[in-house]
Design a protein around this motif. Sequence first.
Motif, PDB file in Angstrom:
ATOM      1  N   ASN A 102      16.722 -14.730  31.011  1.00  0.00           N
ATOM      2  CA  ASN A 102      17.775 -13.816  30.581  1.00  0.00           C
ATOM      3  C   ASN A 102      19.158 -14.309  30.998  1.00  0.00           C
ATOM      4  N   VAL A 103      19.272 -14.780  32.242  1.00  0.00           N
ATOM      5  CA  VAL A 103      20.568 -15.243  32.742  1.00  0.00           C
ATOM      6  C   VAL A 103      21.069 -16.434  31.931  1.00  0.00           C
ATOM      7  N   ILE A 104      20.205 -17.436  31.731  1.00  0.00           N
ATOM      8  CA  ILE A 104      20.603 -18.633  30.975  1.00  0.00           C
ATOM      9  C   ILE A 104      21.055 -18.252  29.571  1.00  0.00           C
ATOM     10  N   TYR A 105      20.268 -17.416  28.910  1.00  0.00           N
ATOM     11  CA  TYR A 105      20.549 -17.058  27.523  1.00  0.00           C
ATOM     12  C   TYR A 105      21.830 -16.241  27.398  1.00  0.00           C
ATOM     13  N   ILE A 106      21.978 -15.230  28.238  1.00  0.00           N
ATOM     14  CA  ILE A 106      23.142 -14.351  28.133  1.00  0.00           C
ATOM     15  C   ILE A 106      24.436 -15.098  28.470  1.00  0.00           C
ATOM     16  N   VAL A 107      24.409 -15.932  29.526  1.00  0.00           N
ATOM     17  CA  VAL A 107      25.596 -16.724  29.869  1.00  0.00           C
ATOM     18  C   VAL A 107      25.973 -17.647  28.710  1.00  0.00           C
ATOM     19  N   TRP A 164      13.761 -13.462  34.891  1.00  0.00           N
ATOM     20  CA  TRP A 164      15.181 -13.228  35.183  1.00  0.00           C
ATOM     21  C   TRP A 164      16.038 -14.435  34.799  1.00  0.00           C
ATOM     22  N   TYR A 165      15.514 -15.655  35.056  1.00  0.00           N
ATOM     23  CA  TYR A 165      16.321 -16.841  34.758  1.00  0.00           C
ATOM     24  C   TYR A 165      16.447 -17.074  33.259  1.00  0.00           C
TER      25      TYR A 165
END
Length: 223
Positions: free
Chosen positions: A159-164, A156-157
Amino acid sequence: MARTVWDSSVGKKTVMAVSGIVMLLYLVAHMIGNLKIYFGAGEFNSYAHWLRTVGEPFMHYEWTLWLIRVVLVVAVVAHATAAYQLSRRDIKARPSKYVHKKARTSYATRTMRWGGVILGLFIVWHLLDLTTGTVHSGGFQEGHPYQNVVDTFSTWYGNVIYIVAMLALGLHIRHGFWSAAQTLGAGGRTRERFLKGAANVLALLLTAGFIAVPVGVMTGVVS
């Protein structure tokens, strides 16, 4: 002469514009390469291997790749240094106190500054994750980039780091492309609408193209 140009605000803005274009060209190529992941592990891994053999036999193994890396490092450092110095110069130019209300920077300026910080931190994380494997989850496999990418976006992290970061990149490109065009003299009343439209389209395509990779892993299309 070079020092005189660098010390001027126009010179720093020109350095930002040119280095930004260099990075933009790399991002377009990088995004296209990333989308090869949808064609399977074999093609994606072969593409990663090809990057290391570009120019052979004239260039030795990985020489071209390292040359690209050096150019990118120079562009990133020049871009960040010019941006920081221009920001400090802008702050020093403001009066220390305001009679009525403190002046506020524009939305575009605030986005560029914070976006630059976010992207700088992301680059460090991205290299430690998929290049050196230092912070990689699931066990980094040298020579198996497809599996490494799937591992990263299975968390999950990751994905969050990359998308942000990619959303910040989109905003950075949207404002930066227009600013670079103005700095290099490509702007004008007749071209203003076209350049703004091109900036919006380019930012949207790059953002969507990069985010398509984690989305593919999350949805199981890439596995």
